[in-house]
Write an enzyme that holds these catalytic residues in place. Structure first.
Site, PDB file in Angstrom:
ATOM      1  N   HIS A  70       5.846   5.382  21.050  1.00  0.00           N
ATOM      2  CA  HIS A  70       4.567   4.769  21.444  1.00  0.00           C
ATOM      3  C   HIS A  70       4.456   4.321  22.897  1.00  0.00           C
ATOM      4  O   HIS A  70       3.375   3.904  23.334  1.00  0.00           O
ATOM      5  CB  HIS A  70       4.191   3.594  20.534  1.00  0.00           C
ATOM      6  CG  HIS A  70       4.157   3.963  19.076  1.00  0.00           C
ATOM      7  ND1 HIS A  70       3.794   5.215  18.626  1.00  0.00           N
ATOM      8  CD2 HIS A  70       4.465   3.254  17.953  1.00  0.00           C
ATOM      9  CE1 HIS A  70       3.871   5.248  17.310  1.00  0.00           C
ATOM     10  NE2 HIS A  70       4.275   4.085  16.870  1.00  0.00           N
ATOM     11  N   SER A 110      11.034   6.513   8.819  1.00  0.00           N
ATOM     12  CA  SER A 110      10.496   6.236  10.151  1.00  0.00           C
ATOM     13  C   SER A 110      10.834   4.809  10.566  1.00  0.00           C
ATOM     14  O   SER A 110      10.559   3.858   9.840  1.00  0.00           O
ATOM     15  CB  SER A 110       8.974   6.423  10.114  1.00  0.00           C
ATOM     16  OG  SER A 110       8.426   6.057  11.342  1.00  0.00           O
ATOM     17  N   CYS A 140      -0.698  -2.654  14.798  1.00  0.00           N
ATOM     18  CA  CYS A 140      -0.499  -2.421  13.364  1.00  0.00           C
ATOM     19  C   CYS A 140      -1.035  -3.570  12.515  1.00  0.00           C
ATOM     20  O   CYS A 140      -0.686  -4.735  12.749  1.00  0.00           O
ATOM     21  CB  CYS A 140       0.997  -2.229  13.117  1.00  0.00           C
ATOM     22  SG  CYS A 140       1.428  -2.158  11.385  1.00  0.00           S
ATOM     23  N   CYS A 154      -1.499   1.943   7.997  1.00  0.00           N
ATOM     24  CA  CYS A 154      -0.847   1.009   7.085  1.00  0.00           C
ATOM     25  C   CYS A 154      -1.317  -0.427   7.283  1.00  0.00           C
ATOM     26  O   CYS A 154      -1.548  -0.884   8.383  1.00  0.00           O
ATOM     27  CB  CYS A 154       0.660   1.133   7.166  1.00  0.00           C
ATOM     28  SG  CYS A 154       1.456   0.102   8.351  1.00  0.00           S
ATOM     29  N   CYS A 190       3.063   8.489   1.752  1.00  0.00           N
ATOM     30  CA  CYS A 190       3.547   7.496   2.708  1.00  0.00           C
ATOM     31  C   CYS A 190       3.939   6.245   1.914  1.00  0.00           C
ATOM     32  O   CYS A 190       3.115   5.676   1.198  1.00  0.00           O
ATOM     33  CB  CYS A 190       2.412   7.211   3.687  1.00  0.00           C
ATOM     34  SG  CYS A 190       2.832   6.001   4.915  1.00  0.00           S
ATOM     35  N   GLU A 250       0.829  -1.207   0.000  1.00  0.00           N
ATOM     36  CA  GLU A 250       0.000   0.000   0.000  1.00  0.00           C
ATOM     37  C   GLU A 250       0.860   1.253   0.000  1.00  0.00           C
ATOM     38  O   GLU A 250       1.960   1.265   0.547  1.00  0.00           O
ATOM     39  CB  GLU A 250      -0.843   0.040   1.267  1.00  0.00           C
ATOM     40  CG  GLU A 250      -1.834  -1.065   1.367  1.00  0.00           C
ATOM     41  CD  GLU A 250      -2.487  -1.096   2.735  1.00  0.00           C
ATOM     42  OE1 GLU A 250      -3.313  -1.974   2.944  1.00  0.00           O
ATOM     43  OE2 GLU A 250      -2.161  -0.249   3.576  1.00  0.00           O
ATOM     44  N   CYS A 297       4.288  -5.205  15.631  1.00  0.00           N
ATOM     45  CA  CYS A 297       3.757  -4.221  16.592  1.00  0.00           C
ATOM     46  C   CYS A 297       2.261  -4.513  16.765  1.00  0.00           C
ATOM     47  O   CYS A 297       1.548  -4.738  15.783  1.00  0.00           O
ATOM     48  CB  CYS A 297       3.972  -2.798  16.085  1.00  0.00           C
ATOM     49  SG  CYS A 297       5.712  -2.420  15.789  1.00  0.00           S
ATOM     50  N   GLY A 322       6.153  -2.173   6.419  1.00  0.00           N
ATOM     51  CA  GLY A 322       7.546  -2.590   6.561  1.00  0.00           C
ATOM     52  C   GLY A 322       8.362  -1.691   7.466  1.00  0.00           C
ATOM     53  O   GLY A 322       7.985  -0.572   7.786  1.00  0.00           O
TER      54      GLY A 322
HETATM   55  S1  SF4 Z   1       4.900  -1.724   9.682  1.00  0.00           S
HETATM   56 FE1  SF4 Z   1       5.801  -0.403  11.294  1.00  0.00          FE
HETATM   57  S2  SF4 Z   1       4.244  -0.328  12.891  1.00  0.00           S
HETATM   58 FE2  SF4 Z   1       3.715  -2.043  11.552  1.00  0.00          FE
HETATM   59  S3  SF4 Z   1       4.635  -3.860  12.510  1.00  0.00           S
HETATM   60 FE3  SF4 Z   1       6.109  -3.038  11.031  1.00  0.00          FE
HETATM   61  S4  SF4 Z   1       7.427  -1.664  12.229  1.00  0.00           S
HETATM   62 FE4  SF4 Z   1       5.583  -2.032  13.456  1.00  0.00          FE
END
Ligand code: SF4
Length: 359
Positions: free
Chosen positions: A224, A200, A122, A341, A108, A90, A119, A168
């Site tokens: 976070h 990021s 997510c 995401c 993004c 995406e 995480c 990712g």
């Molecule tokens: S995409 Fe970012 S927020 Fe989602 S699991 Fe991976 S590192 Fe964590």
């Protein structure tokens, strides 16, 4: 067959030299690929017919295919892209307000198919890791977005900023991300200055130094949680690098004049949004040359967390302000299209409609 989008300019020069073409020809082809967004060799009108034929015999120009597009009421536009092997990622275009009446956009970008970091808040994290994206796949997202915006000028005035905050963990695909950043920085290519690009990370020890030394992008860190214990609950894999050690590394991170590290803090109701969390967060952030973005959680289908109330968000902000920490409350855009995401890909896999309900 080689995808020309997967070559840096020096690589393209070396490869075209093998075809008997001089370096200036590679620069022309490069400009067609990245500035004029040519998808076909026949469009390259200042390149000789013989050279175009040689290129067509040995390579192709492969963009990600648009599998789905969803547009939010606030203009946020989300693309589900299909890569050459059928895998899907995406990318999201986010509108920003503009002083001169022209809407500008932040994109993004994804850097991996899926993610290994798991995480807990997510959607991508729940899918697991499938594979790294190549440089051409990462940058191909920008070509798709610019085409969608009709941003055809080489200086692409509509697409202003890029953030690696999609699917990712960019530092786990650092080789291809750095190659993509080098191409972005080239004035013969997409020509994005490092201050318009933010990478990021959720905090990966290996790779942070290399990214900093490259000077090719600004850094954002997903915090976070203000304590190691809470971080281990919310971001179990990222927390393998203890919080205090990560902050020590960030204190030594090379920054340009006026550059600051952006800390991202996602407010999860009754998990990390209490006054004690705000006080501890203020202490951590003031140790580093950084700024803080607060993001109110945008709940996904079946998510284990909820969005905090407005009162709790305000109280959280006020504690930070009293401690002289500048916290910017980022509005969550594209809520109606699940723009966080991984949510579009997850909903497609589950057969959900645009309203997030099974259909
Ligand atoms: S995409 Fe970012 S927020 Fe989602 S699991 Fe991976 S590192 Fe964590």
């Amino acid at each position: 067959m080689i995808n020309l989008l997967d070559m840096t300019l020096p690589e393209l020069e070396a490869w075209m030299a093998q075809l008997g073409e001089p370096p200036f020809r590679a620069v022309q082809v490069w400009q067609w690929l990245w500035q004029k967004m040519a998808r076909d060799f026949s469009a390259m009108s200042n390149v000789s017919k013989v050279c175009r034929q040689r290129l067509a015999d040995n390579a192709h120009i492969l963009w990600p295919e648009v599998a789905a597009v969803e547009q939010s009421r606030d203009g946020t536009t989300k693309f589900l892209l299909r890569l050459a092997d059928g895998k899907q990622v995406e990318t999201v275009l986010i509108p920003s307000d503009s002083r001169d009446g022209v809407r500008r956009w932040t994109q993004c970008l994804s850097s991996q198919v899926g993610c290994a970091m798991a995480c807990t808040f997510c959607s991508t994290g729940h899918m697991g890791f499938e594979r790294n994206m190549s440089m051409g796949e990462i940058l191909g997202q920008i070509l798709v977005a610019r085409t969608h915006l009709g941003d055809a000028r080489p200086d692409h005035p509509l697409l202003r900023n890029l953030v690696f905050m999609g699917m990712g963990e960019p530092l786990l695909n650092l080789k291809e991300v750095l190659r993509a950043l080098q191409c972005l920085n080239s004035d013969k290519g997409l020509n994005f200055s490092p201050r318009r690009i933010t990478v990021s990370t959720c905090g990966i020890e290996k790779g942070l130094e290399e990214l900093g030394a490259s000077g090719l992008a600004y850094l954002a860190v997903s915090l976070h949680a203000p304590t190691q214990e809470l971080r281990a609950r919310i971001m179990p894999r990222a927390a393998a690098w203890p919080l205090e050690r990560m902050l020590a590394a960030l204190r030594n991170y090379p920054l340009k004049t006026r550059e600051r590290i952006t800390f991202e803090y996602l407010l999860l109701a009754n998990v990390n949004d209490g006054p004690e969390h705000a006080r501890e967060l203020a202490r951590l952030v003031s140790e580093v040359k950084g700024k803080l973005n607060l993001i109110v959680y945008n709940p996904a289908e079946g998510a284990p967390y909820a969005a905090p109330t407005q009162e709790r968000v305000l109280a959280f902000e006020q504690i930070l302000w009293k401690r002289h920490v500048t916290a910017i409350l980022r509005k969550s855009k594209g809520q109606d299209i699940r723009a966080a995401c991984g949510q579009l890909k997850a909903s497609r896999a589950l057969g959900l409609g645009a309203d997030g309900q099974a259909g």
